[in-house]
Design a protein around this motif. Structure first.
Motif, mmCIF file in Angstrom:
data_model
loop_
_atom_site.group_PDB
_atom_site.id
_atom_site.type_symbol
_atom_site.label_atom_id
_atom_site.label_comp_id
_atom_site.label_asym_id
_atom_site.label_seq_id
_atom_site.Cartn_x
_atom_site.Cartn_y
_atom_site.Cartn_z
ATOM 1 N N GLU A 1 0.758 -1.227 -0.056
ATOM 2 C CA GLU A 1 -0.155 0.040 -0.067
ATOM 3 C C GLU A 1 0.868 1.117 -0.081
ATOM 4 O O GLU A 1 0.558 2.086 -0.915
ATOM 5 C CB GLU A 1 -0.937 -0.016 1.042
ATOM 6 N N GLU B 1 1.030 4.028 -2.916
ATOM 7 C CA GLU B 1 0.602 5.229 -2.503
ATOM 8 C C GLU B 1 1.767 6.236 -2.786
ATOM 9 O O GLU B 1 1.544 7.345 -3.618
ATOM 10 C CB GLU B 1 0.333 5.542 -1.157
ATOM 11 N N LYS C 1 -8.302 5.870 -3.474
ATOM 12 C CA LYS C 1 -9.225 5.636 -2.102
ATOM 13 C C LYS C 1 -10.335 5.576 -2.529
ATOM 14 O O LYS C 1 -11.130 6.637 -3.412
ATOM 15 C CB LYS C 1 -8.962 6.816 -1.140
#
Length: 99
Positions: A42, A46, A53
């Motif tokens: 993650e 990111e 999201k």
């Protein structure tokens, strides 16, 4: 159902398009990765601007497909649709799409 169909097709790609599917953290809808992507995965996605999201907060059926170079990405069920992105500029982008 959309996640199942899309990931089946995406994970069958070969060559420059071969990659991995990362279900969003907390998702149990992708049996190969129960609970979704790991925290390190993650953070990597990111940091590279490849993670989304969900607007609803519901992670089920949602995830990110990225090829090994992470220059071809698909967001699965981002706002209930698939979004394909190619991170090349100039002639390289056209060549990637033609492959």
């Amino acid at each position: 159902e959309a996640e199942r169909v899309l990931t089946k097709a995406l994970l069958e790609m070969t060559g420059d398009f071969e990659g991995e599917y990362y279900p969003l953290a907390g998702s149990d809808s992708f049996p190969m990765v129960p609970g979704g992507m790991s925290k390190p995965e993650e953070l990597t996605l990111e940091t590279r601007g490849l993670l989304f999201k969900p607007n609803t907060g519901d992670t089920a059926g949602r995830g990110v497909f990225a090829n090994a170079a992470q220059d071809v990405v698909a967001w699965v069920n981002e706002d209930d649709r698939v979004r394909f992105m190619v991170f090349h500029t100039g002639p390289a982008a056209a060549n990637t799409l033609l492959r």
